[in-house]
Enzyme design. Structure first.
Site, PDB file in Angstrom:
ATOM      1  N   GLU A  91      11.849  13.114  -0.460  1.00 29.37           N
ATOM      2  CA  GLU A  91      10.851  12.868  -1.484  1.00 29.37           C
ATOM      3  C   GLU A  91       9.779  12.480  -0.689  1.00 29.37           C
ATOM      4  OE1 GLU A  91      10.698  10.819  -3.521  1.00 29.37           O
ATOM      5  OE2 GLU A  91       8.720   9.535  -3.409  1.00 29.37           O
TER       6      GLU A  91
ATOM      7  N   TRP B 283       7.108  -0.200   3.932  1.00 29.31           N
ATOM      8  CA  TRP B 283       7.410   0.756   2.858  1.00 29.31           C
ATOM      9  C   TRP B 283       9.167   1.361   3.333  1.00 29.31           C
ATOM     10  CZ3 TRP B 283       8.947   5.564   0.790  1.00 29.31           C
ATOM     11  CH2 TRP B 283       8.748   6.795   2.432  1.00 29.31           C
TER      12      TRP B 283
ATOM     13  N   TYR C 167       9.022  15.716  -0.298  1.00 34.30           N
ATOM     14  CA  TYR C 167       8.473  17.238  -0.433  1.00 34.30           C
ATOM     15  C   TYR C 167       8.745  17.876  -2.271  1.00 34.30           C
ATOM     16  CZ  TYR C 167       9.173  18.896   4.070  1.00 34.30           C
ATOM     17  OH  TYR C 167       8.821  19.898   5.490  1.00 34.30           O
TER      18      TYR C 167
ATOM     19  N   HIS D 291       0.783  -0.903   0.050  1.00 35.95           N
ATOM     20  CA  HIS D 291      -0.166  -0.038   0.365  1.00 35.95           C
ATOM     21  C   HIS D 291       0.950   1.261   0.215  1.00 35.95           C
ATOM     22  CE1 HIS D 291      -3.401   3.462   0.902  1.00 35.95           C
ATOM     23  NE2 HIS D 291      -2.065   2.693   1.766  1.00 35.95           N
TER      24      HIS D 291
ATOM     25  N   LYS E 105       3.590  30.492   2.447  1.00 33.68           N
ATOM     26  CA  LYS E 105       3.062  29.692   1.530  1.00 33.68           C
ATOM     27  C   LYS E 105       1.045  29.753   2.057  1.00 33.68           C
ATOM     28  CE  LYS E 105       5.554  26.677  -1.281  1.00 33.68           C
ATOM     29  NZ  LYS E 105       5.625  27.195  -2.278  1.00 33.68           N
TER      30      LYS E 105
ATOM     31  N   SER F 202      13.159   5.770 -14.500  1.00 34.73           N
ATOM     32  CA  SER F 202      11.848   6.185 -14.358  1.00 34.73           C
ATOM     33  C   SER F 202      11.701   7.506 -14.307  1.00 34.73           C
ATOM     34  CB  SER F 202      10.462   5.410 -14.716  1.00 34.73           C
ATOM     35  OG  SER F 202       9.573   6.500 -14.455  1.00 34.73           O
ATOM     36  N   SER F 203      11.931   8.352 -13.105  1.00 30.04           N
ATOM     37  CA  SER F 203      11.848   9.559 -12.018  1.00 30.04           C
ATOM     38  C   SER F 203      12.785  10.216 -12.184  1.00 30.04           C
ATOM     39  CB  SER F 203      11.784   8.875 -10.551  1.00 30.04           C
ATOM     40  OG  SER F 203      10.486   8.558 -10.187  1.00 30.04           O
TER      41      SER F 203
ATOM     42  N   ASP G 131       6.707  21.317 -26.953  1.00 30.86           N
ATOM     43  CA  ASP G 131       6.723  19.716 -25.745  1.00 30.86           C
ATOM     44  C   ASP G 131       7.002  20.191 -24.845  1.00 30.86           C
ATOM     45  OD1 ASP G 131       6.139  16.513 -25.821  1.00 30.86           O
ATOM     46  OD2 ASP G 131       5.534  16.467 -27.930  1.00 30.86           O
TER      47      ASP G 131
ATOM     48  N   THR H  76       7.023  27.431   5.197  1.00 34.04           N
ATOM     49  CA  THR H  76       5.442  26.818   4.126  1.00 34.04           C
ATOM     50  C   THR H  76       4.813  27.791   4.812  1.00 34.04           C
ATOM     51  OG1 THR H  76       6.463  24.357   5.068  1.00 34.04           O
ATOM     52  CG2 THR H  76       4.322  24.487   4.691  1.00 34.04           C
TER      53      THR H  76
ATOM     54  N   HIS I  14      13.352  11.980   2.991  1.00 37.68           N
ATOM     55  CA  HIS I  14      12.578  12.842   3.528  1.00 37.68           C
ATOM     56  C   HIS I  14      12.334  14.306   2.255  1.00 37.68           C
ATOM     57  CE1 HIS I  14      10.002  16.420   6.449  1.00 37.68           C
ATOM     58  NE2 HIS I  14      11.608  16.820   5.401  1.00 37.68           N
TER      59      HIS I  14
ATOM     60  N   ARG J 152       2.005   1.606  15.373  1.00 39.06           N
ATOM     61  CA  ARG J 152       1.393   1.301  13.702  1.00 39.06           C
ATOM     62  C   ARG J 152       1.914  -0.174  13.138  1.00 39.06           C
ATOM     63  NH1 ARG J 152       6.342   5.293  10.663  1.00 39.06           N
ATOM     64  NH2 ARG J 152       4.973   4.379   8.719  1.00 39.06           N
TER      65      ARG J 152
ATOM     66  N   HIS K 131      15.034  13.459  11.846  1.00 40.35           N
ATOM     67  CA  HIS K 131      13.790  13.979  12.215  1.00 40.35           C
ATOM     68  C   HIS K 131      12.873  12.134  12.418  1.00 40.35           C
ATOM     69  CE1 HIS K 131      12.227  16.206   9.058  1.00 40.35           C
ATOM     70  NE2 HIS K 131      11.742  14.706   8.958  1.00 40.35           N
ATOM     71  N   HIS K 132      13.583  11.200  11.141  1.00 39.40           N
ATOM     72  CA  HIS K 132      12.235  10.384  11.495  1.00 39.40           C
ATOM     73  C   HIS K 132      13.490   8.798  12.353  1.00 39.40           C
ATOM     74  CE1 HIS K 132       9.995  11.484   7.474  1.00 39.40           C
ATOM     75  NE2 HIS K 132      11.456  12.138   7.236  1.00 39.40           N
TER      76      HIS K 132
ATOM     77  N   SER L 211      -1.757  26.995  -5.730  1.00 43.93           N
ATOM     78  CA  SER L 211      -0.778  28.246  -6.381  1.00 43.93           C
ATOM     79  C   SER L 211      -1.717  28.460  -8.041  1.00 43.93           C
ATOM     80  CB  SER L 211       0.484  28.830  -6.759  1.00 43.93           C
ATOM     81  OG  SER L 211       0.916  28.318  -5.434  1.00 43.93           O
TER      82      SER L 211
HETATM   83 CU   CU1 Z   1      11.067  13.481   7.087  1.00 50.73          CU
END
Ligand code: CU1
Length: 521
Positions: free
Chosen positions: A250, A136, A252, A71, A326, A164-165, A100, A323, A248, A445, A297-298, A263
């Site tokens: 990722e 994950w 963003y 998931h 924004k 791909s990315s 293009d 943030t 991290h 979790r 921080h993770h 926006s």
């Molecule tokens: Cu993070």
């Protein structure tokens, strides 16, 4: 096609298979993402069904772990990221006045790698043993020493997604830097283009780190290395450092294009220019730069030195500043605007409020000593689902409704759109808000069963999940209905407002219906 061939329009499956057209490729990315949403969402339904009551009922614990793992991977890499690449393909060339994408054949390859990547990943469900079942984040040594045989296919799938990315990002950067129409200076670009330019740099910086960590896993598992194996002199905690140095930024990567979409939408339905354009650009850049120095921080609970914990706490809190800029700018854009509340605007406003809830719970868990309480609880699950579902996914919905008339030539059904919005809004909060309470009360979790006192909030969450999951079928219906017909869209769809968005273009943005096969040169 080389120049000595006649121009022709490929038809049938060939139009899609060999496409070098940014709109067709964008469409394929969006449909791929939509398909993955239903697969990854189906897994979420299985998870919520098992968690509807305590005790084991529907599935085995190991299958539950496979569901949480797949998931997460499918939603992150198969839904959110491809959807934004789809938006980029459709919109970046049109917004900067390019014919293009800069590298159309690579664009084709970027897309067509994805079905193979996810085919590989999902096929692990049918392999002997088990699909990946380690979450994950695939922490070592669980994924290296104890991972099922299919882990090697998972590693291959991740490599494909990364390729791909990276190719997609190179294309976005080259297009934006080289193919802008005369007069389209960087500081005149629509904000969506800016957010994608910055996202593409983030992708190029961190996808190789992800590739590195899965390669280290591969050699630890198969070739006798000990990167993450303590008995061989390696360090499992290093896995977490390398993973989150990718992970991290990722986060963003999944949220900056959402900021871009919001926006674009807020000014349109406020009939005002975006408040603080340049501060939006600088805020986006600051968030991107800061995203590289907050990864630990993770992993506050692994036993870092105090100085490290303080550094990562304070650096993380700093992100709240850009943030906040924004959120302030979006609010100031709406202030005294002539607001209307069509479906894209509703999703955009919901985004601002609900993403902010996710941002604030993130700020709470950035506080190191406090995070020791939240770590690995449902509070974290609540937090990142506010960021990624009511954040990223709502932005995708907002953007889809906003641009569907441009993509299809037809208006979507506004009444059905509103129904989709309101039911999604209520159910998504019934789904995720109680998870805050579960986490604060100590529910861990990634478990298939729980203690009795967590039952009520879990039942609420599951009911919310079934409604939220089910109502997305209505969205599918709305999209199909819009493609097949309906009121014709004008080239100024959002009356009196659309002009604002494209006013910086040298000529009015071309209007194309994707029902006509594009020319291939
Ligand atoms: Cu993070």
């Amino acid at each position: 096609m080389s120049e000595d061939h006649h121009d022709h329009k490929p038809t049938g499956i060939g139009r899609w298979l060999f496409s070098t057209n940014h709109k067709d490729i964008g469409t394929m990315y969006l449909w791929f993402s939509f398909l993955m949403l239903f697969i990854g969402g189906g897994m979420a339904m299985i998870i919520r069904a098992e968690l509807y009551q305590p005790g084991m009922q529907l599935i085995e614990p190991d299958f539950f772990n496979q569901m949480t793992t797949l998931h997460g991977l499918i939603m992150v890499f198969g839904v959110i990221m491809p959807a934004f690449v789809g938006f980029a393909n459709w919109l970046v060339p049109m917004m900067i006045g390019a014919p293009d994408m800069a590298l159309p054949r690579m664009n084709n390859m970027s897309f067509w790698i994805l079905p193979f990547a996810f085919g590989t990943l999902i096929s692990t469900l049918f392999m002997e043993g088990s699909a990946p079942n380690f979450g994950w984040t695939f922490y070592a040594p669980l994924s290296t020493t104890y991972g099922p045989a299919s882990t090697d296919y998972f590693i291959f799938g991740v490599h494909l997604m990364g390729i791909s990315s990276i190719m997609g990002s190179i294309n976005v950067i080259v297009t934006i830097l080289n193919m802008r129409a005369p007069g389209m200076t960087l500081m005149k670009m629509p904000i969506f283009v800016w957010t994608w330019l910055i996202t593409a740099f983030l992708l190029i910086a961190v996808m190789p780190v992800l590739a590195g960590v899965v390669t280290m896993m591969l050699t630890d598992r198969n070739f006798g290395t000990s990167f993450f194996e303590a008995s061989g002199g390696g360090d499992p905690v290093m896995f977490q450092h390398v993973f989150w140095f990718f992970g991290h930024p990722e986060v963003y990567i999944m949220i900056l294009p959402s900021f871009g979409i919001i926006s674009q939408i807020i000014p349109t339905f406020s009939r005002k220019k975006l408040f603080g354009y340049s501060s939006m650009v600088y805020a986006t850049s600051s968030i991107a730069i800061l995203s590289f120095i907050v990864w630990a921080h993770h992993m506050y609970t692994v036993g870092m030195p105090l100085a490290g914990e303080l550094f990562f706490m304070l650096a993380t809190m700093l992100i709240a500043v850009p943030t906040g800029v924004k959120v302030f700018n979006w609010t100031a854009t709406m202030w005294r605007g002539s607001l209307t509340f069509e479906t894209p605007m509703m999703f955009a406003i919901a985004f601002i409020i609900l993403f902010t809830i996710g941002g604030f719970s993130g700020l709470m868990m950035s506080i190191t000593p406090v995070d020791f309480q939240y770590h690995d609880t449902y509070f974290i699950v609540a937090h990142f689902h506010y960021v990624l579902v009511t954040g990223a996914l709502f932005a995708i919905f907002a953007g889809a409704y906003y641009w569907l008339p441009k993509w299809t030539g037809n208006m979507y059904d506004e009444t059905l759109g509103k129904i989709h919005f309101w039911i999604s809004l209520v159910s998504v909060n019934v789904l995720f808000f109680p998870m805050h309470f579960l986490g604060l009360a100590g529910m861990p979790r990634r478990i298939p069963d729980y203690a009795l006192q967590f039952t009520d909030f879990n039942q609420m969450a599951s009911i919310g999940a079934f409604v939220f999951g089910g109502i997305q079928l209505l969205f599918l219906y709305i999209v199909i209905k819009c493609i097949r017909g309906g009121e014709k869209a004008t080239d100024r769809v959002w009356e009196g407002a659309e002009g604002l968005e494209f006013e910086q273009l040298p000529s009015p943005a071309p209007f194309h219906s994707f029902t006509e096969a594009p020319e291939v040169k």
